[in-house]
Motif scaffolding. Structure first.
Motif, short mmCIF file in Angstrom:
data_model
loop_
_atom_site.label_atom_id
_atom_site.label_comp_id
_atom_site.label_asym_id
_atom_site.label_seq_id
_atom_site.Cartn_x
_atom_site.Cartn_y
_atom_site.Cartn_z
N GLN A 53 0.86 -1.18 0.00
CA GLN A 53 0.00 0.00 0.00
C GLN A 53 0.90 1.24 0.00
O GLN A 53 1.51 1.56 1.00
CB GLN A 53 -0.92 -0.01 1.22
CG GLN A 53 -1.87 -1.18 1.25
CD GLN A 53 -2.89 -1.15 0.13
OE1 GLN A 53 -3.26 -0.09 -0.37
NE2 GLN A 53 -3.35 -2.31 -0.28
N MET A 54 0.97 1.91 -1.13
CA MET A 54 1.83 3.07 -1.28
C MET A 54 1.04 4.35 -1.02
O MET A 54 -0.19 4.36 -1.06
CB MET A 54 2.47 3.09 -2.66
CG MET A 54 3.39 1.90 -2.86
SD MET A 54 4.32 2.00 -4.39
CE MET A 54 5.50 0.68 -4.10
N ARG A 55 1.76 5.42 -0.78
CA ARG A 55 1.14 6.69 -0.40
C ARG A 55 0.67 7.52 -1.60
O ARG A 55 -0.10 8.46 -1.42
CB ARG A 55 2.11 7.52 0.43
CG ARG A 55 2.42 6.90 1.75
CD ARG A 55 3.41 7.77 2.50
NE ARG A 55 3.76 7.17 3.75
CZ ARG A 55 3.11 7.37 4.88
NH1 ARG A 55 2.05 8.15 4.90
NH2 ARG A 55 3.49 6.79 5.98
N SER A 56 1.17 7.22 -2.81
CA SER A 56 0.75 8.02 -3.96
C SER A 56 0.76 7.18 -5.23
O SER A 56 1.47 6.18 -5.33
CB SER A 56 1.68 9.24 -4.14
OG SER A 56 2.89 8.85 -4.75
N SER A 57 -0.02 7.63 -6.19
CA SER A 57 -0.05 6.93 -7.48
C SER A 57 1.30 7.08 -8.19
O SER A 57 1.70 6.20 -8.95
CB SER A 57 -1.18 7.48 -8.35
OG SER A 57 -1.02 8.87 -8.58
N TRP A 58 2.01 8.18 -7.96
CA TRP A 58 3.33 8.36 -8.57
C TRP A 58 4.32 7.35 -8.02
O TRP A 58 5.19 6.88 -8.74
CB TRP A 58 3.84 9.77 -8.36
CG TRP A 58 3.13 10.80 -9.20
CD1 TRP A 58 2.01 10.63 -9.97
CD2 TRP A 58 3.50 12.16 -9.34
NE1 TRP A 58 1.67 11.81 -10.57
CE2 TRP A 58 2.57 12.77 -10.20
CE3 TRP A 58 4.53 12.93 -8.81
CZ2 TRP A 58 2.64 14.10 -10.56
CZ3 TRP A 58 4.59 14.27 -9.16
CH2 TRP A 58 3.66 14.85 -10.03
N GLU A 59 4.21 7.02 -6.74
CA GLU A 59 5.08 5.99 -6.17
C GLU A 59 4.82 4.64 -6.84
O GLU A 59 5.76 3.89 -7.13
CB GLU A 59 4.88 5.89 -4.66
CG GLU A 59 5.39 7.08 -3.90
CD GLU A 59 5.07 7.04 -2.42
OE1 GLU A 59 5.49 7.99 -1.74
OE2 GLU A 59 4.43 6.08 -1.95
N VAL A 60 3.55 4.34 -7.09
CA VAL A 60 3.21 3.09 -7.78
C VAL A 60 3.85 3.08 -9.17
O VAL A 60 4.45 2.09 -9.59
CB VAL A 60 1.68 2.91 -7.87
CG1 VAL A 60 1.31 1.76 -8.80
CG2 VAL A 60 1.09 2.70 -6.48
#
Length: 124
Positions: free
Chosen positions: A36-43
């Motif tokens: 579970q990442m904090r942002s879509s950019w991290e994904v």
């Protein structure tokens, strides 16, 4: 440049405490684990690293700062021994934390990836 045989499926995730009301963005690793990442950019950046077969860890280490706050860099790339932080909007408090981290941990390499850098890499 990373050797092509490096496999990034062995990803670690340090479960963050608090901030439970904030939205998370799921990333599914090559071995089926969900992070579970904090942002879509991290994904998107995780997918980018996987496509390059670069081994990475997500928020795997925390650094205690002199303010008694903890800083968790987004990504650690063990073969490069460096941390990568994906940033969209830079809040003043986030900039202060990054500045303090750099001052207090001068031997840790930290790369900040903002919108332009992510676009240049083809992540966005």
């Amino acid at each position: 440049q990373m050797p092509p045989n490096m496999y990034s499926a062995e990803v670690t995730f340090k479960k963050m405490q608090g901030r439970s009301g904030h939205r998370r963005f799921p990333f599914i690793t090559k071995n089926g684990a969900i992070i579970q990442m904090r942002s879509s950019w991290e994904v998107l950046y995780a997918k980018y690293l996987d496509n390059l077969n670069i081994t990475w860890e997500y928020e795997s280490k925390d650094f205690l700062l002199s303010t008694d706050h903890r800083y968790y860099p987004d990504f650690f790339l063990p073969e490069l021994n460096e941390y990568h932080e994906v940033k969209g909007y830079m809040r003043p408090s986030a900039q202060e934390k990054l500045d303090l981290f750099r001052k207090e941990y001068p031997n840790e390499k930290l790369i900040i990836l903002k919108r332009d850098a992510l676009k240049n890499l083809g992540v966005l």
